[in-house]
Design a protein around this motif. Sequence first.
Motif, PDB file in Angstrom:
ATOM      1  N   ASP A   1       0.860  -1.178   0.000  1.00 61.88           N
ATOM      2  CA  ASP A   1       0.000   0.000   0.000  1.00 61.88           C
ATOM      3  C   ASP A   1       0.901   1.234   0.000  1.00 61.88           C
ATOM      4  N   PRO A   2       0.735   2.142  -0.974  1.00 68.32           N
ATOM      5  CA  PRO A   2       1.582   3.345  -1.004  1.00 68.32           C
ATOM      6  C   PRO A   2       1.568   4.136   0.290  1.00 68.32           C
ATOM      7  N   ALA A   3       0.480   4.037   1.051  1.00 70.93           N
ATOM      8  CA  ALA A   3       0.392   4.782   2.309  1.00 70.93           C
ATOM      9  C   ALA A   3       1.426   4.314   3.318  1.00 70.93           C
ATOM     10  N   ARG A   4       1.879   3.080   3.192  1.00 73.33           N
ATOM     11  CA  ARG A   4       2.868   2.555   4.148  1.00 73.33           C
ATOM     12  C   ARG A   4       4.220   3.250   4.017  1.00 73.33           C
ATOM     13  N   ILE A   5       4.482   3.842   2.862  1.00 77.87           N
ATOM     14  CA  ILE A   5       5.794   4.460   2.630  1.00 77.87           C
ATOM     15  C   ILE A   5       5.640   5.872   2.075  1.00 77.87           C
ATOM     16  N   ALA A   6       4.518   6.518   2.387  1.00 75.05           N
ATOM     17  CA  ALA A   6       4.207   7.818   1.793  1.00 75.05           C
ATOM     18  C   ALA A   6       4.979   8.969   2.422  1.00 75.05           C
ATOM     19  N   THR A   7       5.335   8.850   3.691  1.00 77.69           N
ATOM     20  CA  THR A   7       6.009   9.937   4.404  1.00 77.69           C
ATOM     21  C   THR A   7       7.297   9.416   5.038  1.00 77.69           C
ATOM     22  N   PRO A   8       8.194  10.316   5.450  1.00 76.27           N
ATOM     23  CA  PRO A   8       9.413   9.856   6.129  1.00 76.27           C
ATOM     24  C   PRO A   8       9.127   8.997   7.349  1.00 76.27           C
ATOM     25  N   ARG A   9       8.154   9.414   8.167  1.00 73.95           N
ATOM     26  CA  ARG A   9       7.823   8.634   9.363  1.00 73.95           C
ATOM     27  C   ARG A   9       7.244   7.274   8.975  1.00 73.95           C
ATOM     28  N   ALA A  10       6.422   7.243   7.933  1.00 70.40           N
ATOM     29  CA  ALA A  10       5.836   5.981   7.489  1.00 70.40           C
ATOM     30  C   ALA A  10       6.927   5.026   6.984  1.00 70.40           C
ATOM     31  N   ARG A  11       7.911   5.571   6.270  1.00 65.69           N
ATOM     32  CA  ARG A  11       8.991   4.717   5.749  1.00 65.69           C
ATOM     33  C   ARG A  11       9.842   4.160   6.888  1.00 65.69           C
ATOM     34  N   THR A  12      10.110   4.981   7.876  1.00 64.83           N
ATOM     35  CA  THR A  12      10.866   4.510   9.041  1.00 64.83           C
ATOM     36  C   THR A  12      10.100   3.413   9.763  1.00 64.83           C
ATOM     37  N   ARG A  13       8.819   3.625   9.935  1.00 65.56           N
ATOM     38  CA  ARG A  13       7.973   2.636  10.606  1.00 65.56           C
ATOM     39  C   ARG A  13       7.923   1.329   9.821  1.00 65.56           C
ATOM     40  N   PHE A  14       7.723   1.429   8.508  1.00 62.66           N
ATOM     41  CA  PHE A  14       7.626   0.220   7.692  1.00 62.66           C
ATOM     42  C   PHE A  14       8.947  -0.544   7.683  1.00 62.66           C
ATOM     43  N   MET A  15      10.065   0.187   7.627  1.00 62.77           N
ATOM     44  CA  MET A  15      11.368  -0.478   7.628  1.00 62.77           C
ATOM     45  C   MET A  15      11.584  -1.235   8.938  1.00 62.77           C
ATOM     46  N   TRP A  16      11.144  -0.666  10.032  1.00 62.31           N
ATOM     47  CA  TRP A  16      11.244  -1.374  11.314  1.00 62.31           C
ATOM     48  C   TRP A  16      10.436  -2.671  11.272  1.00 62.31           C
ATOM     49  N   GLN A  17       9.248  -2.597  10.714  1.00 61.89           N
ATOM     50  CA  GLN A  17       8.356  -3.754  10.716  1.00 61.89           C
ATOM     51  C   GLN A  17       8.824  -4.865   9.781  1.00 61.89           C
ATOM     52  N   VAL A  18       9.365  -4.492   8.634  1.00 65.52           N
ATOM     53  CA  VAL A  18       9.660  -5.502   7.620  1.00 65.52           C
ATOM     54  C   VAL A  18      11.133  -5.883   7.570  1.00 65.52           C
TER      55      VAL A  18
END
Length: 304
Positions: A203-220
């Motif tokens: 989902d593009p929303a998972r990596i749409a913002t800097p905070r979202a990308r940091t969060r997604f990288m932690w999770q995956v």
Amino acid sequence: MVVIATAVAIVLVAGPALLALTGLVRSQGTQAGPVPVPNVPTLPAWDKALTLSSALLYTLAFNLTFFIQELFLVLPKALTPGLRPTLFHNNHKWDGEHALASLFQGTGALATVIAALACIALLRRARGTQVRLFLIWMACCGLFMALPQVVIGALSSGSDVGMAMDYLQLGTTAKTVAALAALAVMPLAATSLARAMLAIADDPARIATPRARTRFMWQVETLPAIVGTVLVIPFRVPREALEVVLLPVLVAWACVAWMQAGAWRLRDVDARGTGAGSSRYLLLAVVTLLLAFQLLLRPGIEFF
């Protein structure tokens, strides 16, 4: 030695820490602004199934990469007259003497780099989230299992790559250059692989913002690497604690640090994931590989 030690501290500790801190400061600064950012999508729920799949795939990738390393430390010796190597699940040994034995201590690291580059090439055409995740982890483990060995080899003649360097009669300057080059490659490789990891998002929303990308990288990536490192330990026992624990931790840190720290700044990444899929077969593969390591490889396979 001082130059290499300083470079290690910068590349593996200070660099990622400063990059992560910069991302944190910018993120807070954006939130504190008086004007809200329009059209920012709500973050989707944490895909825990993807985290589990990634952890299991990391476990497979690390152990397969280590097996590739040991196998290609053994095969050249097996083809050399006078050398009789034995392959184990977490090591190898050999009987006999030959001048090339020291050189062949570098073939394991070379093999993991070649395997990593092959996985990167395959990643461009790969389909399916789990397949792509596996190729990313194989590339990470292949590169970051080998590159630190170049650094260690420059500092220790008794290490595998250090023995190969001495056979090639590399002097102090050449070893230092090789170590610094390996350290310079690490953040570059991590950035490239981080882009591939972010593209796992469904989902593009998972990596749409800097905070979202940091969060997604932690999770995956980061959390799965931590869990996977713990899962790797049963594959490596029995052996001295330095090899059982420290090596997996070093590989995971070298791989993860720059990817996690710099995820916030990686823009223009397309979300091309298709969901985690079932982890049932991945768990079965991990258990099967563990049994193969402990029941078949642990006693040792002789190449005479």
